[in-house]
Design a protein around this motif. Structure first.
Motif, PDB file in Angstrom:
ATOM      1  N   HIS A 141       3.535   4.519  12.766  1.00 27.89           N
ATOM      2  CA  HIS A 141       3.779   4.430  11.309  1.00 27.89           C
ATOM      3  C   HIS A 141       4.519   5.577  10.954  1.00 27.89           C
ATOM      4  O   HIS A 141       4.077   6.735  10.872  1.00 27.89           O
ATOM      5  CB  HIS A 141       2.311   4.600  10.568  1.00 27.89           C
ATOM      6  CG  HIS A 141       2.331   4.745   9.269  1.00 27.89           C
ATOM      7  ND1 HIS A 141       2.027   3.705   8.139  1.00 27.89           N
ATOM      8  CD2 HIS A 141       2.710   5.774   8.289  1.00 27.89           C
ATOM      9  CE1 HIS A 141       2.023   4.162   6.874  1.00 27.89           C
ATOM     10  NE2 HIS A 141       2.328   5.153   7.015  1.00 27.89           N
ATOM     11  N   ARG A 200       0.930  -1.199   0.043  1.00 31.32           N
ATOM     12  CA  ARG A 200      -0.116   0.059   0.057  1.00 31.32           C
ATOM     13  C   ARG A 200       1.006   1.359   0.116  1.00 31.32           C
ATOM     14  O   ARG A 200       0.969   2.044  -0.955  1.00 31.32           O
ATOM     15  CB  ARG A 200      -1.035   0.003   1.075  1.00 31.32           C
ATOM     16  CG  ARG A 200      -2.253   0.725   0.887  1.00 31.32           C
ATOM     17  CD  ARG A 200      -2.046   2.235   1.125  1.00 31.32           C
ATOM     18  NE  ARG A 200      -1.431   2.323   2.805  1.00 31.32           N
ATOM     19  CZ  ARG A 200      -1.049   3.684   3.087  1.00 31.32           C
ATOM     20  NH1 ARG A 200      -0.730   4.568   2.341  1.00 31.32           N
ATOM     21  NH2 ARG A 200      -0.669   3.645   4.439  1.00 31.32           N
ATOM     22  N   ASP A 201       1.478   1.486   1.094  1.00 29.57           N
ATOM     23  CA  ASP A 201       2.487   2.798   1.300  1.00 29.57           C
ATOM     24  C   ASP A 201       3.466   2.571   0.320  1.00 29.57           C
ATOM     25  O   ASP A 201       4.041   3.292  -0.346  1.00 29.57           O
ATOM     26  CB  ASP A 201       2.751   3.158   2.690  1.00 29.57           C
ATOM     27  CG  ASP A 201       2.802   4.388   2.969  1.00 29.57           C
ATOM     28  OD1 ASP A 201       3.601   5.118   2.066  1.00 29.57           O
ATOM     29  OD2 ASP A 201       2.615   4.944   3.887  1.00 29.57           O
ATOM     30  N   GLN A 217      -2.269   7.857   4.093  1.00 34.19           N
ATOM     31  CA  GLN A 217      -1.367   8.269   4.868  1.00 34.19           C
ATOM     32  C   GLN A 217      -0.144   7.522   5.075  1.00 34.19           C
ATOM     33  O   GLN A 217       0.664   7.567   5.762  1.00 34.19           O
ATOM     34  CB  GLN A 217      -2.003   8.260   6.461  1.00 34.19           C
ATOM     35  CG  GLN A 217      -2.801   6.927   6.616  1.00 34.19           C
ATOM     36  CD  GLN A 217      -1.872   5.967   7.555  1.00 34.19           C
ATOM     37  OE1 GLN A 217      -1.094   6.629   8.285  1.00 34.19           O
ATOM     38  NE2 GLN A 217      -1.975   5.073   7.341  1.00 34.19           N
ATOM     39  N   HIS A 276       7.352   7.744   8.876  1.00 32.76           N
ATOM     40  CA  HIS A 276       8.340   7.862   7.615  1.00 32.76           C
ATOM     41  C   HIS A 276       9.752   8.547   7.942  1.00 32.76           C
ATOM     42  O   HIS A 276      10.054   8.882   9.092  1.00 32.76           O
ATOM     43  CB  HIS A 276       7.576   9.049   6.997  1.00 32.76           C
ATOM     44  CG  HIS A 276       6.401   8.395   5.979  1.00 32.76           C
ATOM     45  ND1 HIS A 276       6.622   7.725   4.555  1.00 32.76           N
ATOM     46  CD2 HIS A 276       5.118   7.912   6.450  1.00 32.76           C
ATOM     47  CE1 HIS A 276       5.300   7.296   4.439  1.00 32.76           C
ATOM     48  NE2 HIS A 276       4.607   7.465   5.302  1.00 32.76           N
ATOM     49  N   ASN A 285       9.278   4.303   4.457  1.00 28.75           N
ATOM     50  CA  ASN A 285       8.857   4.103   5.556  1.00 28.75           C
ATOM     51  C   ASN A 285       9.595   3.385   6.602  1.00 28.75           C
ATOM     52  O   ASN A 285      10.967   3.067   6.151  1.00 28.75           O
ATOM     53  CB  ASN A 285       7.796   3.086   5.372  1.00 28.75           C
ATOM     54  CG  ASN A 285       6.384   3.629   4.778  1.00 28.75           C
ATOM     55  OD1 ASN A 285       6.314   4.199   3.861  1.00 28.75           O
ATOM     56  ND2 ASN A 285       5.163   3.585   5.480  1.00 28.75           N
TER      57      ASN A 285
END
Ligand SMILES: [Zn+2]
Length: 520
Positions: free
Chosen positions: A208, A18-19, A520, A210, A244
């Protein structure tokens, strides 16, 4: 690993699909996503965030296929904004998974409230509660994320988190969406939630992070030390912008320093390197040599004094063993007389399970290579296998029949290509461009009629030595989409022509449209 009775089990939530997938250059097609999902199950991740179903038909299809067919212990998760349509669509994709999770998110920071959402604090809480309730109506495993939590006013963050848990969220994720937090500050935020939110024990706190400041792993670990029970991360740390939190790094930090963190995970660490290679191979985004845990040099000892120490006792300079993360320490060299069984054994040791058909093709390529090159190393075998598994699409519009490329001082670069389309052959000769690669691009464009704007071109050698296999990875822009191409050969020009043609074929077969919405 010291397994003390106090060791907490931290859940690993992987968001590579996803991310990771929504970051530039990392898009994957359905079959590639399925392959990564299976690898994540084998790696032992607790939750797989498979995509953002409402973002595009391709995203929906991928989440549904993964939910319907991937089996194992991992929960399959889909992302949704706090709106009925998003949540309904997510559930539609997820409903056949044996265990599924809906992940709803809504921005909470002042800057997002004011400029993006144009909503008041009260409206935000109301919408979050409504979203969580709708998701709970479908599924009892619901995660809520206040997007940009790290920049949200602390009192308001506590208020939203409490309301989301009250509405039924079983995991509350605290995203540092823009990678702005520092370890001490982020850890303190988790501690604050633990201390101030009255119903916090009814939910797992998740991180989560970054990596914009290179702090994603450090921030995630600080959160764990302050009570977080889930880490969101990706293979090789891919993801929006600088990426991430890297799964392999955060997992090995907790494992190697179990004395410090008192935590365990369910990750089967010898699968880390094979999974990292798979994601690199599929996306064409390679990790740098000195990348912690999975980089090519992560366990290489160059300095004489270190080598001397290593020979006397490995622990003098080694805090982890290469085998623990899936590097195979091997000096085994294959050659002309090695048989199919030897190749199959090496492939297995390197972390690949090949079908009979795949082994057949790779063995043919291996034999051809053995005619050109005496010693065949692991790197060569990996390059051949990956080319077979993720090189060219299974169906192709245009097939390479022959090529000739020449360049030199004093004359124009020249490329002559013959391609087959159906049962017709087309030949074009181009004497133009600023080099032989440019000429090869021009000749391909001329024959196929497909515009190819090269935006990235990388050559790497699979092993040491000037007879090594060369691997070419390139990206071309076509319209507003990016397509990848990859080629492998001892002749780098041939590898380049293969890679150009793969990209052209992907365009001709029109890959899935990239979506405009992202999470996000
Ligand atoms: Zn993110």
């Amino acid at each position: 690993m010291p397994e003390s009775s106090q060791a907490r089990r931290i859940k690993i939530f992987d968001t590579t699909l996803r991310d990771g997938e929504q970051s530039p250059g990392c898009s994957m097609n359905l079959q590639e996503k399925m392959e990564v999902a299976q690898a994540l199950v084998d790696l032992g991740v607790d939750i797989i965030e498979a995509g953002f179903p409402i973002a595009s038909p391709g995203d929906f299809e991928a989440v549904r296929e993964i939910a319907n067919t991937i089996r194992g212990n991992s929960v399959i998760c889909g992302l949704a904004r706090c709106s009925d349509a998003d949540i309904d669509r997510a559930w539609e994709a997820l409903k056949k998974a044996p265990r599924s999770r809906i992940h709803v998110f809504l921005a909470t920071s002042a800057i997002h409230r004011e400029f993006k959402l144009k909503m008041t604090r009260e409206e935000i809480v109301e919408r979050a509660v409504k979203g969580v309730r709708r998701a709970v109506g479908y599924c009892d495993d619901v995660e809520f994320s206040p997007e940009d939590a790290a920049r949200t006013e602390r009192d308001f963050l506590c208020q939203v988190v409490e309301a989301a848990i009250e509405a039924g969220a079983t995991t509350v994720n605290i995203p540092d969406t823009v990678g702005y937090a520092t370890p001490q500050e982020y850890g303190a935020t988790i501690a604050l939630l633990k201390n101030r939110v009255p119903n916090i024990d009814k939910a797992v706190i998740s991180t989560h992070c970054h990596n914009d400041l290179g702090l994603a792993v450090a921030n995630s670990l600080a959160a764990v030390e302050n009570g977080a029970g889930q880490i969101e991360c990706t293979i090789n740390g891919i993801g929006e912008r600088a990426g991430n939190c890297s799964l392999e790094e955060v997992v090995m930090a907790m494992r190697t320093r179990a004395d410090q963190y008192q935590c365990t995970t369910g990750i089967h660490t010898p699968r880390l390197v094979p999974t990292s290679r798979l994601v690199s191979s599929i996306t064409g985004v390679h990790v740098q040599r000195n990348k912690a845990i999975v980089g090519r040099n992560a366990f290489a000892h160059e300095a004489g004094i270190h080598q001397d120490g290593m020979l006397k006792e490995r622990r003098t300079y080694e805090i982890m063993q290469p085998e623990d993360v899936g590097f195979q320490a091997t000096d085994l060299v294959l050659g002309k007389h090695s048989g199919r069984a030897a190749l199959s054994d090496r492939a297995k040791a390197l972390g690949y399970t090949l079908t009979g058909e795949q082994l057949h093709v790779v063995f043919d390529e291996f034999k051809k290579l053995a005619d050109k090159k005496k010693d065949i190393y692991d790197g060569d075998i990996i390059a051949l296998i990956e080319q077979q598994m993720h090189g060219a699409p299974a169906e192709v519009e245009w097939k390479l029949v022959a090529f000739e490329v020449s360049s030199g001082s004093g004359h124009k670069p020249r490329a002559k290509l013959t391609l087959r389309h159906g049962d017709k052959e087309f030949t074009e000769e181009v004497a133009d461009g600023d080099g032989p690669i440019d000429a090869a691009f021009l000749a391909t464009e001329k024959i196929t009629g497909i515009k190819l704007k090269c935006i990235d071109y990388q050559v790497k050698s699979a092993t040491l030595g000037h007879d090594a296999l060369g691997e070419v990875n390139l990206s071309v822009a076509h319209g507003n989409q990016t397509f990848r191409g990859r080629g492998v050969s001892t002749d780098t020009v041939e590898a380049t022509v293969q890679a150009i043609l793969t990209a052209a074929n992907r365009i001709a077969l029109t890959g899935g449209k990239r979506s405009e919405v992202s999470g996000q």
